[in-house]
Design a protein around this motif. Sequence first.
Motif, PDB file in Angstrom:
ATOM      1  N   VAL A  30      -4.038  32.814  86.280  1.00  0.00           N
ATOM      2  CA  VAL A  30      -4.669  31.808  85.428  1.00  0.00           C
ATOM      3  C   VAL A  30      -5.945  32.363  84.792  1.00  0.00           C
ATOM      4  CG1 VAL A  30      -5.864  29.589  85.431  1.00  0.00           C
ATOM      5  CG2 VAL A  30      -3.700  29.828  86.643  1.00  0.00           C
ATOM      6  N   ILE A  33      -4.969  34.726  81.992  1.00  0.00           N
ATOM      7  CA  ILE A  33      -4.510  34.011  80.802  1.00  0.00           C
ATOM      8  C   ILE A  33      -5.690  33.393  80.060  1.00  0.00           C
ATOM      9  CG2 ILE A  33      -3.207  31.986  80.029  1.00  0.00           C
ATOM     10  CD1 ILE A  33      -1.147  32.656  82.192  1.00  0.00           C
ATOM     11  N   ASN A  37      -6.843  34.242  76.292  1.00  0.00           N
ATOM     12  CA  ASN A  37      -7.047  33.181  75.301  1.00  0.00           C
ATOM     13  C   ASN A  37      -8.433  33.278  74.671  1.00  0.00           C
ATOM     14  OD1 ASN A  37      -6.271  30.515  74.069  1.00  0.00           O
ATOM     15  ND2 ASN A  37      -8.033  29.840  75.255  1.00  0.00           N
ATOM     16  N   VAL A 226      -0.246  31.964  74.300  1.00  0.00           N
ATOM     17  CA  VAL A 226      -0.749  31.652  75.643  1.00  0.00           C
ATOM     18  C   VAL A 226       0.252  30.786  76.402  1.00  0.00           C
ATOM     19  CG1 VAL A 226      -2.536  30.379  76.899  1.00  0.00           C
ATOM     20  CG2 VAL A 226      -3.177  31.932  75.040  1.00  0.00           C
ATOM     21  N   PHE A 227       0.878  29.842  75.711  1.00  0.00           N
ATOM     22  CA  PHE A 227       1.905  29.008  76.352  1.00  0.00           C
ATOM     23  C   PHE A 227       3.072  29.866  76.829  1.00  0.00           C
ATOM     24  CE2 PHE A 227       5.910  26.638  75.981  1.00  0.00           C
ATOM     25  CZ  PHE A 227       5.670  25.619  76.890  1.00  0.00           C
ATOM     26  N   SER A 230       1.967  31.774  79.814  1.00  0.00           N
ATOM     27  CA  SER A 230       1.873  30.889  80.976  1.00  0.00           C
ATOM     28  C   SER A 230       3.249  30.607  81.560  1.00  0.00           C
ATOM     29  CB  SER A 230       1.186  29.578  80.575  1.00  0.00           C
ATOM     30  OG  SER A 230      -0.111  29.809  80.068  1.00  0.00           O
ATOM     31  N   GLY A 234       4.376  31.724  85.139  1.00  0.00           N
ATOM     32  CA  GLY A 234       4.818  30.729  86.110  1.00  0.00           C
ATOM     33  C   GLY A 234       6.153  31.092  86.738  1.00  0.00           C
TER      34      GLY A 234
END
Length: 268
Positions: A30, A33, A37, A226-227, A230, A234
């Motif tokens: 996290v 990321i 960003n 970024v999505f 992520s 994940g």
Amino acid sequence: STNKIQVKSKSKASTWLLILICMIIAISGVCSILAINWRMKTHAREMAREKSMILLDQNLAIHTYFSHQLKPVLFKIFEGNVEDKYFEPIWMSSTYAVREIDKYYHSISKRDYYYKESAINARSPENEADAFERVFIEKLNKSSDLKERSEVRIINEIPVFVILRRGEAMEQSCLRCHSTPEAAPADLVAHYGPDRSFQRSAGEVVSAISIRIPLDAAYANINQLVFQLSAFFGITLLIVSGFIIYFGKRWVFDPLSFVRKKAIEVSK
């Protein structure tokens, strides 16, 4: 009974250790990321600033061309051939030229940026400073050290990189058109009226160059990336956590529990 309690405690400890390892990996991911960003949006702002500087330098070059080449030559050609009241903004006003060239550029390129040589009580309403620009111009006349201001503003719900630069200071030669309506060329007064951009003084900073570069498209691309990162992280975290839990239990904690159990049996 005591041995069972110890085995259960050991099992819980191993489970919590595995959970802790997974949490450390998750937090690290996290943070990575978020750092990506932040860095990408910083880069987008740097690129917007670079574009602003290109626009600024280009238009300052137009002003320089008018002041050092075009107007001196034409004034010399027209000397004694035109009346004092004569005024033609097409070649006598570099600000007019920059504004008109900018309109042509917008019609050709369709690029969504904002460029304005803003002034308080500007001769053309198109150059009139808004509230944000007005404050900056007022500060320019109070501080000679202030040269520039830049920030990201939200305008019409869109993030916009805004840069304001110190504009032109009023020169003595410019006062012919900016001191009083009576001293200005009659054609100029007829064209713009007797109220706007008069009562200036030599050395006064009369304008600020205002540039705005929209960041919504760049930010949208960054948010999409970024999505995706992520989502990828994940899924990867779930797979890695599964491997850690399975192989950690099978190759580390179960053998250690077995050795511990045998050690207890031997000690008895």
